[in-house]
Write a protein that holds these residues in place. Structure first.
Motif, mmCIF file in Angstrom:
data_model
loop_
_atom_site.group_PDB
_atom_site.id
_atom_site.type_symbol
_atom_site.label_atom_id
_atom_site.label_comp_id
_atom_site.label_asym_id
_atom_site.label_seq_id
_atom_site.Cartn_x
_atom_site.Cartn_y
_atom_site.Cartn_z
ATOM 1 N N ARG A 87 -12.362 17.929 12.969
ATOM 2 C CA ARG A 87 -11.067 18.597 12.979
ATOM 3 C C ARG A 87 -11.175 19.947 12.285
ATOM 4 N N PHE A 88 -10.294 20.855 12.670
ATOM 5 C CA PHE A 88 -10.227 22.132 11.983
ATOM 6 C C PHE A 88 -8.783 22.601 11.939
ATOM 7 N N GLN A 89 -8.534 23.509 11.030
ATOM 8 C CA GLN A 89 -7.240 24.161 10.939
ATOM 9 C C GLN A 89 -7.503 25.653 10.865
ATOM 10 N N ALA A 90 -6.784 26.419 11.656
ATOM 11 C CA ALA A 90 -6.961 27.868 11.671
ATOM 12 C C ALA A 90 -5.755 28.533 11.019
ATOM 13 N N ARG A 91 -6.043 29.534 10.220
ATOM 14 C CA ARG A 91 -5.002 30.297 9.536
ATOM 15 C C ARG A 91 -5.216 31.780 9.798
ATOM 16 N N ASP A 92 -4.128 32.503 9.923
ATOM 17 C CA ASP A 92 -4.188 33.948 10.042
ATOM 18 C C ASP A 92 -4.684 34.503 8.708
ATOM 19 N N SER A 93 -5.702 35.346 8.742
ATOM 20 C CA SER A 93 -6.307 35.821 7.503
ATOM 21 C C SER A 93 -5.399 36.781 6.733
ATOM 22 N N GLU A 94 -4.464 37.440 7.415
ATOM 23 C CA GLU A 94 -3.572 38.376 6.734
ATOM 24 C C GLU A 94 -2.347 37.698 6.136
ATOM 25 N N HIS A 95 -1.724 36.803 6.913
ATOM 26 C CA HIS A 95 -0.446 36.227 6.504
ATOM 27 C C HIS A 95 -0.549 34.771 6.059
ATOM 28 N N GLY A 96 -1.641 34.112 6.377
ATOM 29 C CA GLY A 96 -1.810 32.721 5.993
ATOM 30 C C GLY A 96 -1.069 31.734 6.872
ATOM 31 N N THR A 97 -0.463 32.208 7.950
ATOM 32 C CA THR A 97 0.271 31.311 8.836
ATOM 33 C C THR A 97 -0.693 30.518 9.714
ATOM 34 N N ASP A 98 -0.247 29.354 10.120
ATOM 35 C CA ASP A 98 -1.069 28.494 10.960
ATOM 36 C C ASP A 98 -1.212 29.107 12.350
ATOM 37 N N CYS A 99 -2.431 29.172 12.843
ATOM 38 C CA CYS A 99 -2.673 29.671 14.213
ATOM 39 C C CYS A 99 -3.691 28.766 14.923
ATOM 40 N N THR A 100 -3.654 27.480 14.577
ATOM 41 C CA THR A 100 -4.587 26.524 15.155
ATOM 42 C C THR A 100 -4.450 26.454 16.674
ATOM 43 N N MET A 130 0.833 -1.185 0.000
ATOM 44 C CA MET A 130 0.000 0.000 0.000
ATOM 45 C C MET A 130 0.872 1.240 0.000
ATOM 46 N N THR A 131 0.437 2.256 -0.712
ATOM 47 C CA THR A 131 1.152 3.516 -0.710
ATOM 48 C C THR A 131 0.488 4.457 0.259
ATOM 49 N N GLY A 132 1.066 5.657 0.467
ATOM 50 C CA GLY A 132 0.548 6.622 1.427
ATOM 51 C C GLY A 132 -0.914 6.962 1.220
ATOM 52 N N ALA A 133 -1.359 7.101 -0.026
ATOM 53 C CA ALA A 133 -2.742 7.492 -0.295
ATOM 54 C C ALA A 133 -3.707 6.333 -0.079
ATOM 55 N N ASP A 134 -3.178 5.082 -0.100
ATOM 56 C CA ASP A 134 -4.058 3.929 0.044
ATOM 57 C C ASP A 134 -4.059 3.359 1.456
ATOM 58 N N GLY A 135 -3.282 3.918 2.354
ATOM 59 C CA GLY A 135 -3.131 3.377 3.693
ATOM 60 C C GLY A 135 -4.350 3.599 4.567
ATOM 61 N N PRO A 136 -4.292 3.099 5.788
ATOM 62 C CA PRO A 136 -5.415 3.225 6.706
ATOM 63 C C PRO A 136 -5.760 4.672 7.039
ATOM 64 N N ALA A 137 -4.769 5.553 7.034
ATOM 65 C CA ALA A 137 -5.058 6.956 7.343
ATOM 66 C C ALA A 137 -5.962 7.569 6.279
ATOM 67 N N ALA A 138 -5.776 7.154 5.020
ATOM 68 C CA ALA A 138 -6.602 7.699 3.949
ATOM 69 C C ALA A 138 -8.040 7.204 4.066
ATOM 70 N N ALA A 139 -8.213 5.970 4.541
ATOM 71 C CA ALA A 139 -9.564 5.425 4.676
ATOM 72 C C ALA A 139 -10.353 6.170 5.739
ATOM 73 N N GLY A 140 -9.685 6.624 6.803
ATOM 74 C CA GLY A 140 -10.373 7.322 7.875
ATOM 75 C C GLY A 140 -10.277 8.834 7.759
ATOM 76 N N HIS A 141 -9.845 9.335 6.608
ATOM 77 C CA HIS A 141 -9.654 10.781 6.441
ATOM 78 C C HIS A 141 -10.980 11.523 6.503
ATOM 79 N N ARG A 142 -11.006 12.556 7.306
ATOM 80 C CA ARG A 142 -12.181 13.413 7.410
ATOM 81 C C ARG A 142 -11.834 14.768 6.841
ATOM 82 N N ARG A 143 -12.827 15.468 6.415
ATOM 83 C CA ARG A 143 -12.643 16.822 5.927
ATOM 84 C C ARG A 143 -12.223 17.703 7.098
ATOM 85 N N VAL A 144 -11.203 18.484 6.901
ATOM 86 C CA VAL A 144 -10.730 19.407 7.925
ATOM 87 C C VAL A 144 -11.324 20.778 7.618
ATOM 88 N N ARG A 145 -12.010 21.333 8.595
ATOM 89 C CA ARG A 145 -12.645 22.642 8.432
ATOM 90 C C ARG A 145 -11.577 23.727 8.498
#
Length: 101
Positions: A49-62, A1-16
């Protein structure tokens, strides 16, 4: 199995994706509206799950947003109305105002 076919891909949820504005508001671009820390807290409780980004700079601020969520969850809704320690100050009308000897 490759990275896209592994168990993590099967349980992948959309990240807000959430954008944090300069004044601390949280904006969900896919929904086209602001969201509250309480709403994100409910999502996290449900396992979303969610990911937060700074609206001005695009940096991660989760992590910063997670702290904001925790502080919101730990802050009483109406300060002064709780019944925690310190509420028994002798002003409750119970008859124990210090007259007993």
């Amino acid at each position: 199995m490759t990275g896209a076919d592994g168990p993590a891909a099967a349980g992948h949820r959309r990240v807000r994706l959430v954008l944090r504005t300069r004044d601390g508001l949280l904006f969900d671009p896919s929904a086209g509206r602001t969201v509250t820390p309480e709403e994100l807290a409910d999502d996290v409780r449900r396992g979303h799950r969610f990911q937060a980004r700074d609206s001005e700079h695009g940096t991660d601020c989760t992590y910063r947003v997670l702290v904001q969520i925790l502080l919101t969850a730990l802050t009483p809704a109406e300060p002064g109305t709780g019944t925690g320690t310190g509420s028994g100050t002798g002003t409750t009308g119970t008859g124990t105002t210090g007259r007993e000897r």
